[in-house]
Scaffold this motif. Structure first.
Motif, PDB file in Angstrom:
ATOM      1  N   CYS A 271       0.851  -1.193   0.000  1.00  0.00           N
ATOM      2  CA  CYS A 271       0.000   0.000   0.000  1.00  0.00           C
ATOM      3  C   CYS A 271       0.894   1.252   0.000  1.00  0.00           C
ATOM      4  CB  CYS A 271      -0.922  -0.008   1.219  1.00  0.00           C
ATOM      5  SG  CYS A 271      -2.375   1.032   1.015  1.00  0.00           S
ATOM      6  N   PRO A 272       1.434   1.615  -1.166  1.00  0.00           N
ATOM      7  CA  PRO A 272       2.392   2.733  -1.251  1.00  0.00           C
ATOM      8  C   PRO A 272       1.836   4.053  -0.738  1.00  0.00           C
ATOM      9  CG  PRO A 272       2.362   1.462  -3.290  1.00  0.00           C
ATOM     10  CD  PRO A 272       1.218   0.973  -2.472  1.00  0.00           C
ATOM     11  N   GLY A 273       0.541   4.286  -0.921  1.00  0.00           N
ATOM     12  CA  GLY A 273      -0.037   5.543  -0.460  1.00  0.00           C
ATOM     13  C   GLY A 273       0.050   5.699   1.053  1.00  0.00           C
ATOM     14  N   VAL A 274      -0.178   4.607   1.768  1.00  0.00           N
ATOM     15  CA  VAL A 274      -0.058   4.629   3.230  1.00  0.00           C
ATOM     16  C   VAL A 274       1.389   4.902   3.618  1.00  0.00           C
ATOM     17  CG1 VAL A 274      -0.146   3.184   5.303  1.00  0.00           C
ATOM     18  CG2 VAL A 274      -2.054   3.162   3.672  1.00  0.00           C
ATOM     19  N   GLN A 275       2.321   4.236   2.939  1.00  0.00           N
ATOM     20  CA  GLN A 275       3.737   4.469   3.220  1.00  0.00           C
ATOM     21  C   GLN A 275       4.110   5.935   3.031  1.00  0.00           C
ATOM     22  OE1 GLN A 275       5.327   1.501   0.423  1.00  0.00           O
ATOM     23  NE2 GLN A 275       6.325   0.503   2.169  1.00  0.00           N
ATOM     24  N   ASN A 276       3.669   6.529   1.927  1.00  0.00           N
ATOM     25  CA  ASN A 276       4.028   7.925   1.642  1.00  0.00           C
ATOM     26  C   ASN A 276       3.434   8.880   2.677  1.00  0.00           C
ATOM     27  OD1 ASN A 276       5.497   7.219  -0.624  1.00  0.00           O
ATOM     28  ND2 ASN A 276       3.765   7.458  -2.023  1.00  0.00           N
ATOM     29  N   ALA A 277       2.191   8.636   3.085  1.00  0.00           N
ATOM     30  CA  ALA A 277       1.551   9.519   4.057  1.00  0.00           C
ATOM     31  C   ALA A 277       2.269   9.465   5.401  1.00  0.00           C
ATOM     32  CB  ALA A 277       0.081   9.132   4.226  1.00  0.00           C
ATOM     33  N   LEU A 278       2.686   8.267   5.798  1.00  0.00           N
ATOM     34  CA  LEU A 278       3.388   8.130   7.076  1.00  0.00           C
ATOM     35  C   LEU A 278       4.806   8.684   6.989  1.00  0.00           C
ATOM     36  CD1 LEU A 278       2.135   4.603   8.149  1.00  0.00           C
ATOM     37  CD2 LEU A 278       1.502   6.815   9.137  1.00  0.00           C
ATOM     38  N   ARG A 279       5.460   8.524   5.841  1.00  0.00           N
ATOM     39  CA  ARG A 279       6.786   9.138   5.665  1.00  0.00           C
ATOM     40  C   ARG A 279       6.685  10.652   5.809  1.00  0.00           C
ATOM     41  NH1 ARG A 279       7.424   5.656   1.021  1.00  0.00           N
ATOM     42  NH2 ARG A 279       8.759   3.851   1.514  1.00  0.00           N
ATOM     43  N   GLN A 280       5.662  11.235   5.219  1.00  0.00           N
ATOM     44  CA  GLN A 280       5.483  12.681   5.312  1.00  0.00           C
ATOM     45  C   GLN A 280       5.266  13.102   6.771  1.00  0.00           C
ATOM     46  OE1 GLN A 280       2.297  13.723   2.643  1.00  0.00           O
ATOM     47  NE2 GLN A 280       3.433  13.078   0.818  1.00  0.00           N
ATOM     48  N   GLY A 281       4.524  12.294   7.524  1.00  0.00           N
ATOM     49  CA  GLY A 281       4.327  12.592   8.933  1.00  0.00           C
ATOM     50  C   GLY A 281       5.626  12.547   9.707  1.00  0.00           C
ATOM     51  N   LEU A 282       6.449  11.536   9.443  1.00  0.00           N
ATOM     52  CA  LEU A 282       7.737  11.421  10.122  1.00  0.00           C
ATOM     53  C   LEU A 282       8.676  12.555   9.720  1.00  0.00           C
ATOM     54  CD1 LEU A 282       8.179   7.551   9.823  1.00  0.00           C
ATOM     55  CD2 LEU A 282       7.845   8.839  11.936  1.00  0.00           C
ATOM     56  N   GLU A 283       8.643  12.952   8.441  1.00  0.00           N
ATOM     57  CA  GLU A 283       9.469  14.065   7.988  1.00  0.00           C
ATOM     58  C   GLU A 283       9.048  15.372   8.660  1.00  0.00           C
ATOM     59  OE1 GLU A 283       8.974  13.943   3.791  1.00  0.00           O
ATOM     60  OE2 GLU A 283      10.267  12.177   3.508  1.00  0.00           O
ATOM     61  N   ARG A 284       7.760  15.544   8.849  1.00  0.00           N
ATOM     62  CA  ARG A 284       7.273  16.738   9.556  1.00  0.00           C
ATOM     63  C   ARG A 284       7.794  16.749  10.994  1.00  0.00           C
ATOM     64  NH1 ARG A 284       0.990  17.771  11.223  1.00  0.00           N
ATOM     65  NH2 ARG A 284       1.348  19.599  12.549  1.00  0.00           N
ATOM     66  N   CYS A 285       7.805  15.583  11.632  1.00  0.00           N
ATOM     67  CA  CYS A 285       8.302  15.490  13.008  1.00  0.00           C
ATOM     68  C   CYS A 285       9.783  15.853  13.090  1.00  0.00           C
ATOM     69  CB  CYS A 285       8.099  14.076  13.553  1.00  0.00           C
ATOM     70  SG  CYS A 285       6.388  13.663  13.872  1.00  0.00           S
ATOM     71  N   ALA A 286      10.544  15.462  12.079  1.00  0.00           N
ATOM     72  CA  ALA A 286      11.983  15.732  12.094  1.00  0.00           C
ATOM     73  C   ALA A 286      12.281  17.226  12.106  1.00  0.00           C
ATOM     74  CB  ALA A 286      12.643  15.080  10.885  1.00  0.00           C
ATOM     75  N   GLN A 287      11.321  18.044  11.695  1.00  0.00           N
ATOM     76  CA  GLN A 287      11.505  19.495  11.673  1.00  0.00           C
ATOM     77  C   GLN A 287      11.043  20.160  12.967  1.00  0.00           C
ATOM     78  OE1 GLN A 287       9.391  20.803   8.211  1.00  0.00           O
ATOM     79  NE2 GLN A 287      10.578  19.519   6.802  1.00  0.00           N
ATOM     80  N   ALA A 295       4.319  14.616  18.841  1.00  0.00           N
ATOM     81  CA  ALA A 295       3.235  13.666  19.115  1.00  0.00           C
ATOM     82  C   ALA A 295       1.986  14.047  18.329  1.00  0.00           C
ATOM     83  CB  ALA A 295       2.945  13.629  20.617  1.00  0.00           C
ATOM     84  N   TRP A 296       1.654  15.346  18.316  1.00  0.00           N
ATOM     85  CA  TRP A 296       0.469  15.787  17.589  1.00  0.00           C
ATOM     86  C   TRP A 296       0.660  15.703  16.080  1.00  0.00           C
ATOM     87  CZ3 TRP A 296      -4.265  15.922  19.044  1.00  0.00           C
ATOM     88  CH2 TRP A 296      -4.575  16.064  20.395  1.00  0.00           C
ATOM     89  N   ALA A 297       1.891  15.886  15.595  1.00  0.00           N
ATOM     90  CA  ALA A 297       2.132  15.783  14.156  1.00  0.00           C
ATOM     91  C   ALA A 297       1.833  14.371  13.655  1.00  0.00           C
ATOM     92  CB  ALA A 297       3.573  16.166  13.830  1.00  0.00           C
ATOM     93  N   LEU A 298       2.268  13.372  14.423  1.00  0.00           N
ATOM     94  CA  LEU A 298       1.988  11.991  14.017  1.00  0.00           C
ATOM     95  C   LEU A 298       0.525  11.633  14.250  1.00  0.00           C
ATOM     96  CD1 LEU A 298       5.112   9.805  14.862  1.00  0.00           C
ATOM     97  CD2 LEU A 298       4.208  10.493  12.644  1.00  0.00           C
ATOM     98  N   ARG A 299      -0.061  12.185  15.310  1.00  0.00           N
ATOM     99  CA  ARG A 299      -1.494  11.940  15.518  1.00  0.00           C
ATOM    100  C   ARG A 299      -2.295  12.502  14.346  1.00  0.00           C
ATOM    101  NH1 ARG A 299      -5.309  11.056  19.643  1.00  0.00           N
ATOM    102  NH2 ARG A 299      -7.310  10.950  18.537  1.00  0.00           N
ATOM    103  N   ASP A 300      -1.899  13.677  13.853  1.00  0.00           N
ATOM    104  CA  ASP A 300      -2.555  14.238  12.674  1.00  0.00           C
ATOM    105  C   ASP A 300      -2.411  13.302  11.473  1.00  0.00           C
ATOM    106  OD1 ASP A 300      -3.286  16.469  14.107  1.00  0.00           O
ATOM    107  OD2 ASP A 300      -1.685  17.750  13.324  1.00  0.00           O
ATOM    108  N   ALA A 301      -1.213  12.768  11.271  1.00  0.00           N
ATOM    109  CA  ALA A 301      -0.977  11.850  10.147  1.00  0.00           C
ATOM    110  C   ALA A 301      -1.838  10.603  10.287  1.00  0.00           C
ATOM    111  CB  ALA A 301       0.501  11.480  10.083  1.00  0.00           C
ATOM    112  N   PHE A 302      -1.921  10.074  11.505  1.00  0.00           N
ATOM    113  CA  PHE A 302      -2.733   8.876  11.741  1.00  0.00           C
ATOM    114  C   PHE A 302      -4.210   9.160  11.464  1.00  0.00           C
ATOM    115  CE2 PHE A 302       0.216   6.582  15.021  1.00  0.00           C
ATOM    116  CZ  PHE A 302       1.222   6.565  14.077  1.00  0.00           C
ATOM    117  N   ASP A 303      -4.714  10.285  12.001  1.00  0.00           N
ATOM    118  CA  ASP A 303      -6.127  10.600  11.826  1.00  0.00           C
ATOM    119  C   ASP A 303      -6.471  10.826  10.362  1.00  0.00           C
ATOM    120  OD1 ASP A 303      -6.586  10.353  14.498  1.00  0.00           O
ATOM    121  OD2 ASP A 303      -6.755  12.494  14.925  1.00  0.00           O
ATOM    122  N   GLY A 304      -5.553  11.453   9.609  1.00  0.00           N
ATOM    123  CA  GLY A 304      -5.798  11.658   8.191  1.00  0.00           C
ATOM    124  C   GLY A 304      -5.929  10.344   7.441  1.00  0.00           C
TER     125      GLY A 304
END
Length: 330
Positions: A271-287, A295-304
């Motif tokens: 499921c590449p789309g799921v992978q990409n969405a979670l990568r984007q969430g992790l990249e946002r956290c790195a900033q 914690a909220w950045a990943l929660r946002d990614a999960f909820d989306g």
């Protein structure tokens, strides 16, 4: 929850006295609720209601509008704050450190409505939640408006038993009660701090969610079983991480979310789309440097992802139950 129209006469009589202790809080760009618990002018509310406030004024039931300049005490873990009003001899609730209501017990919440009316709401204790040895709270049946956080809660005898708090658990709003026994020690703390102390607390009330809205095309090529497994993994992570955050440990919450995201990125090549969405969430956290924000950045990614998966599964179910079109051409 419902308007009170029951045989709880003691509760109704208590609220007739409690109205005079209710206070409306005015801050730049927001409002809140609190109540007076001492004739000497001690006022209680939820910490998240006033967190980060640079100015605070209080409108009392008798019409007085008072500036607040001093914080007596606050408790981040239990989401409580106590202030000193610049007056004495004010109407106040009677603190009661007795036994908290148990599961199934009726409780009553006094709170203002958006049209400046007062309302006494009746509900029941859904569960008694024990987070650890330092925090036990009541979860109520039903959700209260978020701007009613800080309102007083009474039991069926009319005794004040705690502070109503609007929170979120597993992506849904819940109403909890912080028992009065946690408030009483704060009232006895000596000394005062300037209002600027609130600037050091986490301003949860002003948090802006950034939940991504995905197109259904994100899930192209994913099977229903795969998506159900992904959604379950995300929901389980939230069920475990949210209590960690709520008891004051955003770092542990973030680490749990990050492990879940990294695992799904590694394992869900189907499921590449799921992978990409979670990568984007992790990249946002790195900033982000703050663990709370991570914690909220990943929660946002999960909820989306949970939301788009839900929409996709509903669409598939609708297609599956739709009758085949009639062939009019013979």
């Amino acid at each position: 929850m419902s308007d009170v129209d029951t045989g709880f006469t003691a509760a109704r009589e208590a609220v007739s006295q409690a109205v005079s202790a209710l206070a409306l809080l005015e801050m730049p760009h927001r409002q809140g609720v609190g109540f007076v618990v001492s004739p000497s002018g001690l006022l209680v509310t939820n910490l998240h209601v006033v967190a980060g406030a640079e100015e605070l004024s209080v409108l009392l039931a008798d019409g007085r509008f008072l500036p607040v300049e001093h914080v007596i005490a606050f408790d981040e873990k239990r989401d409580l704050a106590v202030f000193q009003l610049p007056v004495k001899g004010v109407e106040a609730l009677r603190p009661d450190a007795g036994v908290s209501p148990g599961e199934g017990a009726a409780v009553f919440i006094l709170h203002p409505t958006p049209d400046s009316q007062l309302r006494l709401m009746e509900t029941r204790v859904l569960a008694v939640q024990v987070l650890d040895e330092t925090l036990t709270f009541l979860e109520l049946d039903g959700a209260l408006p978020e701007d009613a956080s800080g309102s007083p809660v009474f039991d069926a005898s009319g005794a004040w038993v705690g502070v109503a708090t609007c929170a979120f658990a597993d992506g849904r709003p819940v109403t909890i009660v912080i028992p009065s026994r946690y408030v009483l020690p704060l009232l006895e703390q000596p000394g005062q701090s300037p209002l600027s102390t609130l600037g050091q607390t986490r301003a949860a009330a002003s948090r802006q969610r950034q939940v991504p809205v995905h197109s259904l095309a994100l899930l192209e090529g994913c099977s229903p079983n795969t998506l159900e497994e992904v959604a379950l993994a995300l929901l389980q992570a939230i069920q475990l991480g949210a209590p960690l955050y709520n008891r004051g440990d955003p770092a542990a919450c973030y680490q749990l979310y990050a492990r879940t995201a990294a695992h799904l990125v590694q394992e869900r090549a189907d499921c590449p789309g799921v992978q990409n969405a979670l990568r984007q969430g992790l990249e946002r956290c790195a900033q982000l440097e703050n663990m709370d924000a991570r914690a909220w950045a990943l929660r946002d990614a999960f909820d989306g992802l949970i939301q788009v998966i839900d929409r996709w599964l509903r669409a598939q179910a609708a297609f599956a139950t739709r009758a085949a079109p009639r062939d009019y051409l013979q």
